[in-house]
Scaffold this motif. Structure first.
Motif, PDB file in Angstrom:
ATOM      1  N   VAL A   1       1.348  14.363 -14.114  1.00 32.72           N
ATOM      2  CA  VAL A   1       0.204  15.047 -14.736  1.00 32.72           C
ATOM      3  C   VAL A   1       0.305  16.546 -14.491  1.00 32.72           C
ATOM      4  O   VAL A   1       0.152  17.358 -15.392  1.00 32.72           O
ATOM      5  CB  VAL A   1      -1.133  14.506 -14.174  1.00 32.72           C
ATOM      6  CG1 VAL A   1      -2.285  15.385 -14.618  1.00 32.72           C
ATOM      7  CG2 VAL A   1      -1.348  13.069 -14.621  1.00 32.72           C
TER       8      VAL A   1
ATOM      9  N   ILE B   1       0.833  -1.211   0.000  1.00 32.89           N
ATOM     10  CA  ILE B   1       0.000   0.000   0.000  1.00 32.89           C
ATOM     11  C   ILE B   1       0.870   1.264   0.000  1.00 32.89           C
ATOM     12  O   ILE B   1       0.560   2.245  -0.683  1.00 32.89           O
ATOM     13  CB  ILE B   1      -0.976  -0.035   1.187  1.00 32.89           C
ATOM     14  CG1 ILE B   1      -2.045  -1.096   0.878  1.00 32.89           C
ATOM     15  CG2 ILE B   1      -1.624   1.321   1.434  1.00 32.89           C
ATOM     16  CD1 ILE B   1      -3.084  -1.254   1.931  1.00 32.89           C
TER      17      ILE B   1
ATOM     18  N   LEU C   1       1.930   1.652  -3.468  1.00 36.62           N
ATOM     19  CA  LEU C   1       0.816   2.189  -4.260  1.00 36.62           C
ATOM     20  C   LEU C   1       0.735   3.709  -4.085  1.00 36.62           C
ATOM     21  O   LEU C   1       0.611   4.449  -5.078  1.00 36.62           O
ATOM     22  CB  LEU C   1      -0.490   1.532  -3.809  1.00 36.62           C
ATOM     23  CG  LEU C   1      -1.781   2.144  -4.363  1.00 36.62           C
ATOM     24  CD1 LEU C   1      -1.908   1.862  -5.843  1.00 36.62           C
ATOM     25  CD2 LEU C   1      -2.994   1.608  -3.627  1.00 36.62           C
TER      26      LEU C   1
ATOM     27  N   PHE D   1       2.601   9.643 -10.338  1.00 38.73           N
ATOM     28  CA  PHE D   1       1.747   9.854 -11.505  1.00 38.73           C
ATOM     29  C   PHE D   1       1.075  11.231 -11.441  1.00 38.73           C
ATOM     30  O   PHE D   1       1.059  11.975 -12.425  1.00 38.73           O
ATOM     31  CB  PHE D   1       0.691   8.757 -11.591  1.00 38.73           C
ATOM     32  CG  PHE D   1      -0.007   8.737 -12.912  1.00 38.73           C
ATOM     33  CD1 PHE D   1       0.469   7.962 -13.950  1.00 38.73           C
ATOM     34  CD2 PHE D   1      -1.128   9.537 -13.133  1.00 38.73           C
ATOM     35  CE1 PHE D   1      -0.155   7.967 -15.171  1.00 38.73           C
ATOM     36  CE2 PHE D   1      -1.755   9.545 -14.367  1.00 38.73           C
ATOM     37  CZ  PHE D   1      -1.267   8.755 -15.385  1.00 38.73           C
ATOM     38  N   LEU D   2       0.565  11.562 -10.266  1.00 38.31           N
ATOM     39  CA  LEU D   2      -0.098  12.861 -10.128  1.00 38.31           C
ATOM     40  C   LEU D   2       0.895  13.995 -10.378  1.00 38.31           C
ATOM     41  O   LEU D   2       0.562  15.005 -11.002  1.00 38.31           O
ATOM     42  CB  LEU D   2      -0.724  13.004  -8.738  1.00 38.31           C
ATOM     43  CG  LEU D   2      -1.865  12.038  -8.428  1.00 38.31           C
ATOM     44  CD1 LEU D   2      -2.515  12.397  -7.110  1.00 38.31           C
ATOM     45  CD2 LEU D   2      -2.904  12.039  -9.543  1.00 38.31           C
TER      46      LEU D   2
ATOM     47  N   TYR E   1       1.799  15.033 -19.935  1.00 35.11           N
ATOM     48  CA  TYR E   1       0.838  14.380 -20.820  1.00 35.11           C
ATOM     49  C   TYR E   1       0.188  15.366 -21.777  1.00 35.11           C
ATOM     50  O   TYR E   1      -0.758  15.039 -22.463  1.00 35.11           O
ATOM     51  CB  TYR E   1      -0.231  13.648 -19.983  1.00 35.11           C
ATOM     52  CG  TYR E   1       0.353  12.503 -19.215  1.00 35.11           C
ATOM     53  CD1 TYR E   1       0.482  11.255 -19.812  1.00 35.11           C
ATOM     54  CD2 TYR E   1       0.821  12.675 -17.929  1.00 35.11           C
ATOM     55  CE1 TYR E   1       1.061  10.212 -19.138  1.00 35.11           C
ATOM     56  CE2 TYR E   1       1.405  11.627 -17.237  1.00 35.11           C
ATOM     57  CZ  TYR E   1       1.516  10.396 -17.848  1.00 35.11           C
ATOM     58  OH  TYR E   1       2.089   9.364 -17.187  1.00 35.11           O
ATOM     59  N   GLU E   2       0.729  16.597 -21.819  1.00 30.83           N
ATOM     60  CA  GLU E   2       0.142  17.621 -22.680  1.00 30.83           C
ATOM     61  C   GLU E   2       0.470  17.365 -24.150  1.00 30.83           C
ATOM     62  O   GLU E   2      -0.315  17.619 -25.023  1.00 30.83           O
ATOM     63  CB  GLU E   2       0.646  19.008 -22.281  1.00 30.83           C
ATOM     64  CG  GLU E   2       0.121  19.499 -20.953  1.00 30.83           C
ATOM     65  CD  GLU E   2      -1.368  19.741 -20.990  1.00 30.83           C
ATOM     66  OE1 GLU E   2      -1.795  20.561 -21.809  1.00 30.83           O
ATOM     67  OE2 GLU E   2      -2.092  19.113 -20.202  1.00 30.83           O
ATOM     68  N   ASP E   3       1.686  16.931 -24.414  1.00 36.20           N
ATOM     69  CA  ASP E   3       2.109  16.703 -25.796  1.00 36.20           C
ATOM     70  C   ASP E   3       2.674  15.303 -25.883  1.00 36.20           C
ATOM     71  O   ASP E   3       3.815  15.061 -25.501  1.00 36.20           O
ATOM     72  CB  ASP E   3       3.155  17.755 -26.187  1.00 36.20           C
ATOM     73  CG  ASP E   3       3.618  17.565 -27.616  1.00 36.20           C
ATOM     74  OD1 ASP E   3       3.005  16.745 -28.330  1.00 36.20           O
ATOM     75  OD2 ASP E   3       4.582  18.229 -28.021  1.00 36.20           O
ATOM     76  N   LEU E   4       1.867  14.376 -26.378  1.00 30.67           N
ATOM     77  CA  LEU E   4       2.294  12.981 -26.379  1.00 30.67           C
ATOM     78  C   LEU E   4       3.026  12.595 -27.649  1.00 30.67           C
ATOM     79  O   LEU E   4       3.669  11.577 -27.722  1.00 30.67           O
ATOM     80  CB  LEU E   4       1.066  12.069 -26.188  1.00 30.67           C
ATOM     81  CG  LEU E   4       0.339  12.271 -24.867  1.00 30.67           C
ATOM     82  CD1 LEU E   4      -0.973  11.540 -24.871  1.00 30.67           C
ATOM     83  CD2 LEU E   4       1.207  11.808 -23.712  1.00 30.67           C
TER      84      LEU E   4
ATOM     85  N   ALA F   1       2.072  25.266 -22.457  1.00 34.72           N
ATOM     86  CA  ALA F   1       0.709  25.153 -21.932  1.00 34.72           C
ATOM     87  C   ALA F   1      -0.305  25.123 -23.052  1.00 34.72           C
ATOM     88  O   ALA F   1      -1.431  24.702 -22.873  1.00 34.72           O
ATOM     89  CB  ALA F   1       0.431  26.313 -20.996  1.00 34.72           C
TER      90      ALA F   1
ATOM     91  N   ARG G   1       9.604  22.035 -18.312  1.00 41.87           N
ATOM     92  CA  ARG G   1       8.165  22.220 -18.524  1.00 41.87           C
ATOM     93  C   ARG G   1       7.709  22.409 -19.967  1.00 41.87           C
ATOM     94  O   ARG G   1       8.241  23.206 -20.707  1.00 41.87           O
ATOM     95  CB  ARG G   1       7.650  23.406 -17.707  1.00 41.87           C
ATOM     96  CG  ARG G   1       7.684  23.093 -16.252  1.00 41.87           C
ATOM     97  CD  ARG G   1       6.593  23.703 -15.433  1.00 41.87           C
ATOM     98  NE  ARG G   1       5.898  24.812 -16.010  1.00 41.87           N
ATOM     99  CZ  ARG G   1       4.644  24.751 -16.355  1.00 41.87           C
ATOM    100  NH1 ARG G   1       3.986  23.653 -16.205  1.00 41.87           N
ATOM    101  NH2 ARG G   1       4.050  25.803 -16.843  1.00 41.87           N
ATOM    102  N   GLY G   2       6.690  21.672 -20.330  1.00 37.03           N
ATOM    103  CA  GLY G   2       6.159  21.761 -21.693  1.00 37.03           C
ATOM    104  C   GLY G   2       5.295  22.994 -21.866  1.00 37.03           C
ATOM    105  O   GLY G   2       5.004  23.708 -20.918  1.00 37.03           O
TER     106      GLY G   2
ATOM    107  N   ILE H   1       3.416   5.374  -6.088  1.00 36.57           N
ATOM    108  CA  ILE H   1       3.143   5.367  -7.531  1.00 36.57           C
ATOM    109  C   ILE H   1       2.089   6.416  -7.873  1.00 36.57           C
ATOM    110  O   ILE H   1       2.238   7.177  -8.831  1.00 36.57           O
ATOM    111  CB  ILE H   1       2.682   3.955  -7.980  1.00 36.57           C
ATOM    112  CG1 ILE H   1       3.835   2.968  -7.820  1.00 36.57           C
ATOM    113  CG2 ILE H   1       2.198   3.982  -9.408  1.00 36.57           C
ATOM    114  CD1 ILE H   1       3.434   1.518  -7.981  1.00 36.57           C
ATOM    115  N   VAL H   2       1.027   6.461  -7.066  1.00 39.75           N
ATOM    116  CA  VAL H   2      -0.025   7.449  -7.306  1.00 39.75           C
ATOM    117  C   VAL H   2       0.567   8.855  -7.232  1.00 39.75           C
ATOM    118  O   VAL H   2       0.312   9.697  -8.098  1.00 39.75           O
ATOM    119  CB  VAL H   2      -1.177   7.291  -6.283  1.00 39.75           C
ATOM    120  CG1 VAL H   2      -2.124   8.481  -6.357  1.00 39.75           C
ATOM    121  CG2 VAL H   2      -1.936   6.008  -6.536  1.00 39.75           C
TER     122      VAL H   2
END
Lengths: 832, 61
Positions: free
Chosen positions: B26, B12, B15, B22-23, B31-34, B60, B57-58, B18-19
């Motif tokens: 995001v 746990i 977990l 990932f957050l 994940y803005e420009d894949l 916006a 940073r990508g 990992i969460v």
């Protein structure tokens, strides 16, 4: 899990990398692929080979690319580049406007001290290498701190040091390598989309990651139920599952609950009502079972349901946002700068549209957008207000009439006095409406939603009936079976069938450089029987060059050319542009009372004398002048386009132009004919030119010397005979025809006007896309049908099975999720 | 089987980690420009550009 989802989206475009490297034919321009004129001997040393260039523009661009050390661009690009723009001096002047602080305040952010940050819209991007080139080149400019180009939206985020480089210098540098960049103001809607996207990603991640954990424990529970498990461990696992499912239900699933609540309050039965009911009931009963220590748990069904549904919703909204972004690019058509006439003397001056005040006078040329609401003070013209009221036929306006900002001047240049600016304009109100309309769904999807609404009402009744039946028949199983029916019957797949297919297609078409403005056009394309092509700029390159000047002995060649260029200085017609570029310098002084006849010509008074320029018919109908027979003979056998310059009673000169037929035109016509479409050519040019193009491309039915009204009538005539007409055109003269056809496509660098009246705009400037559009539309329709059939079969098959108690709730959750996922995946096939 | 009382908390914690990662990804706009990174990595071969100033940073947009 979230990662895997995003990977699959990534791979959609990755096959582009393996595509063949673009190398133009030997005798064509190495940069843009156009044929090199014979008399021209231009070359640029690229990778130690002298490569031919078609014009000085391309030569300059290629030299700039090589000089900056980016030769690699030519090695990796997969498409030829756009032909270099020939507007350099005008652009130099205009771009400096963007250095003015008041204008910069519209689109610039100042993160820190002298640092400035702005988003630029890039034009002329044809493949990934273009983006690479732009990124590398801009990053190499002294004073540029950071640059990032987004591949999907073709927008660049640039940050620079204002003390070392000015924005106009950056814009000019981009112009130097053959692209066009304009700053734009990322509006609230986009910011909202971005936030929405990241929230959805977070919800999906939580559902996926927690879901995996729950599934792991659930498998232990199933195994334990099979082979025996200590009560202590079973209770521990159940409590853990309860804890791990809670964030999924209370965080990831909140959109479903919110939307179900909204539906209920509005007395509608949406798709989210049964979803929320199933989720809520399953979770509540599982929680009760866990706390009390006996009974069934359905935590695995809950997390799976939430994850798969969130995933399909995420894909759907991603596709929709992508379309919204392309539509918005067209909507952002309010000009940033405009031509103001100074109060004294009336000198022209380029000013930012935002600085216009009530009472200012502005000059609006044909093809330009009206910068604010106002009143005409001089000149007559027709205005396309379709952006504002959907009225596709341009309205005639005269002095005293009201003009709306955002409408497009179609025919003549005129002067306007500003009456309302900024948020007071009609356009500002319309903008808000458009934002609402973007959430709109195509008619087929709306139908599916309506069907789904009835469906849900029936489903809820069935659930109640099944529950009552089992309550009496087998008391112990009623809850499980009612829950299974509720889960299995959710018409998610049905509701997703059409929108996912259309969204996927729109996304795919966008990457191919085709902008679809109305999803309906895709449906209508499948019924098309006749394809009507315009000639200039559609079947041909649309860039005529002045070939010959036949002059009356009384006049000098240079003088005639000057007069013609001055007459045509406000016109956006390709021939006018060719004339202007042939004449070296054009002064606007002394030209007044300019008026134009669409498909005819221009008339103006220059230095006090009236001159006319236009086709032979226009000249003979407007003046007493006669065109020398010898001239007509000279061009009779020839396949050139000509215009005639005349004063009130004498014909002064005749200009002839040539326009090359596009390389792929013949192939496209052949493909269309093989598809069983009737291909026609309608043009305003004379019949010799039309015949030549028709012969070269294999079109049998060609009609020449047609005015826009005649073209429109011809299209309507075809429609009256039960034909469904696709009009492929370009340019100002086509606007009414484009809007009267069933579906319309504007090709290439279409003028602002054609962009707003056509259903589909081809940005790639390749005609072959016209045939491709048909194939795509057919595939889309096939996928929609498959999806619909599958969704209906699933729902009608699964409900009786569940009602008979053959399907356990967890199985129902898998079935329901898989049916939605299949629909989404089937739709995603369209993106390949 | 007592080991399970250790293993489950460990999983746990994992977990949660990992969460959180990932957050963060995001929020960072990864994940803005894949599509971009896939092309970028193939084309950046012989040019030396200050990646440090580009990699933060990508966009916006």
């Amino acid at each position: 899990m979230g990662l895997a989802v995003n990977k699959s989206m990534d791979s959609r475009d990755s096959d582009k990398i393996g595509a063949e490297r673009m190398q133009p034919a030997v005798d064509s321009c190495f940069h843009c692929g156009l044929p090199v004129p014979e008399e021209l001997d231009l070359a640029v040393l690229i990778d130690e080979v002298n490569q031919p260039m078609c014009c000085y523009g391309c030569q300059a661009v290629a030299e700039a690319i090589v000089a900056s050390g980016h030769e690699n661009f030519y090695r990796v690009r997969t498409e030829v580049s756009p032909t270099a723009l020939d507007l350099l001096p005008g652009f130099l002047r205009d771009s400096e406007i963007y250095d003015v602080p008041e204008i910069q305040s519209q689109f610039i952010r100042t993160p820190d001290g002298d640092l400035r940050e702005a988003s630029l819209m890039l034009e002329g991007i044809t493949c990934a290498a273009c983006i690479w080139l732009n990124e590398q080149y801009i990053a190499g400019l002294p004073g540029v701190e950071q640059v990032r180009v987004n591949y999907a939206t073709q927008r660049a985020l640039v940050r620079w040091d204002d003390t070392r480089i000015r924005l106009s210098e950056i814009l000019q540098a981009i112009q130097k390598i053959g692209y066009r960049a304009l700053p734009y103001n990322p509006d609230q809607q986009q910011e909202m989309h971005r936030r929405q996207r990241s929230q959805q990603q977070r919800r999906l991640a939580v559902a996926g990651l927690f879901g995996m954990q729950v599934m792991m424990l659930s498998i232990s529970l199933y195994a334990g139920a099979w082979s025996g498990m200590e009560y202590n461990f079973q209770q521990l696992f159940r409590w853990l599952n309860l804890a791990l499912t809670s964030p999924v239900l209370f965080y990831s699933a909140t959109p479903f609950f919110k939307s179900a609540w909204r539906d209920l309050r509005q007395h509608r039965a949406g798709m989210d009502v049964p979803v929320s009911l199933a989720l809520g009931i399953a979770f509540a009963s599982s929680a009760v079972a866990t706390i009390s220590g006996h009974g069934e748990v359905y935590f695995d069904s809950v997390v799976m349901f939430v994850f798969f549904l969130s995933a399909s919703r995420y894909f759907e909204s991603m596709a929709r946002q992508r379309c919204a972004a392309t539509v918005e690019q067209l909507v952002q058509s309010m000009p940033l700068i405009t031509t103001r006439l100074s109060a004294v003397g009336g000198a022209e001056e380029m000013v930012p549209a935002a600085t216009l005040a009530i009472g200012d006078r502005v000059l609006i040329r044909p093809g330009e957008t009206v910068p604010a609401d106002g009143e005409i003070i001089e000149g007559f013209s027709a205005f396309d207000e379709s952006m504002l009221n959907g009225e596709s036929i341009p309205l005639e306006k005269q002095p005293g009439d009201r003009l709306l900002g955002g409408s497009i001047n179609v025919t003549n240049p005129l002067q306007m006095e500003v009456r309302a600016v900024g948020a007071d304009t009609v356009m500002a109100e319309i903008q808000r409406t458009i934002e609402r309309a973007q959430a709109d769904k195509p008619p087929l999807a709306r139908l599916a939603d309506r069907v789904a609404a009835y469906f849900i009402g029936i489903v809820l009744l069935i659930v109640v009936a099944v529950a009552v039946f089992w309550l009496m028949y087998d008391y112990q199983r009623w809850f499980e079976i009612a829950l299974a029916v509720l889960i299995v019957s959710c018409p998610c797949a049905l509701s997703l069938a059409t929108p996912t297919a259309i969204s996927a297609t729109l996304g795919k078409m966008q990457t191919l450089g085709m902008l679809v403005k109305h999803g309906v056009a895709l449906e209508k394309l499948n019924q098309i029987t006749h394809v009507v092509f315009d000639k200039t700029g559609t079947l041909t390159q649309g860039k005529p060059v002045l070939k010959q000047v036949l002059c009356d002995a009384e006049f000098e060649r240079e003088h005639c050319l000057q007069l013609a260029a001055r007459l045509e200085q406000y016109s956006e017609h390709p021939l006018a542009k060719a004339l202007r570029s042939a004449a070296d310098a054009v002064g606007s002084e002394g030209v007044s009372q300019v008026s134009s006849t669409a498909g005819g010509g221009m008339r103006a008074s220059i230095d006090g004398e009236v001159y006319l320029i236009g086709n032979a018919e226009f000249i003979t109908s407007q003046t007493a002048a006669e065109i020398p027979v010898s001239w007509l003979e000279q061009i009779a056998g020839d396949t050139v386009t000509s215009v005639i310059l005349a004063s009130n009673d004498t014909v002064m000169a005749m200009f002839t132009f040539v326009d090359e037929v596009r390389e792929d035109a013949g192939a496209v016509v052949e493909t269309l004919q093989r598809m069983g479409k009737t291909v026609l050519l309608m043009t305003g040019d004379h019949s010799a030119a039309a015949r030549q193009v028709a012969e070269l491309t294999g079109i049998e039915d060609y009609r020449a010397q047609m005015s826009p009204q005649q073209k429109m009538a011809a299209v309507q005539e075809l429609q009256a005979a039960n034909a469904s007409v696709l009009m492929v055109g370009d340019g100002v003269n086509d606007a009414p025809v484009l809007s009267s056809a069933n579906v319309s496509i504007a090709v290439g660098s279409a003028s602002a006007l054609a962009k707003t009246s056509a259903d589909i705009v081809l940005l790639a400037n390749q005609l072959s896309a016209v045939a491709q559009v048909f194939t795509i539309a057919r595939h889309t329709q096939r996928v929609i049908k498959q999806n619909m059939i599958w969704a209906l079969l699933y729902n009608f098959g699964a409900i009786p099975a569940a009602a008979m108690g053959l399907i356990a709730p967890w199985l129902a959750a898998i079935g329901m999720s898989i049916s939605s996922l299949l629909v989404v995946l089937n739709a995603l096939r369209l993106t390949r | 089987m007592e080991i399970i009382y250790l293993l489950i908390p460990v999983s746990i914690v994992l977990l949660g980690l990992i969460v959180w990662i990932f957050l963060w990804a995001v929020r960072d706009g990864q994940y803005e420009d894949l599509e971009g990174p896939a092309h970028r990595i193939l084309m950046d071969e012989d040019r030396v550009v200050d990646r440090q100033k580009n990699s933060r940073r990508g966009g916006a947009g």
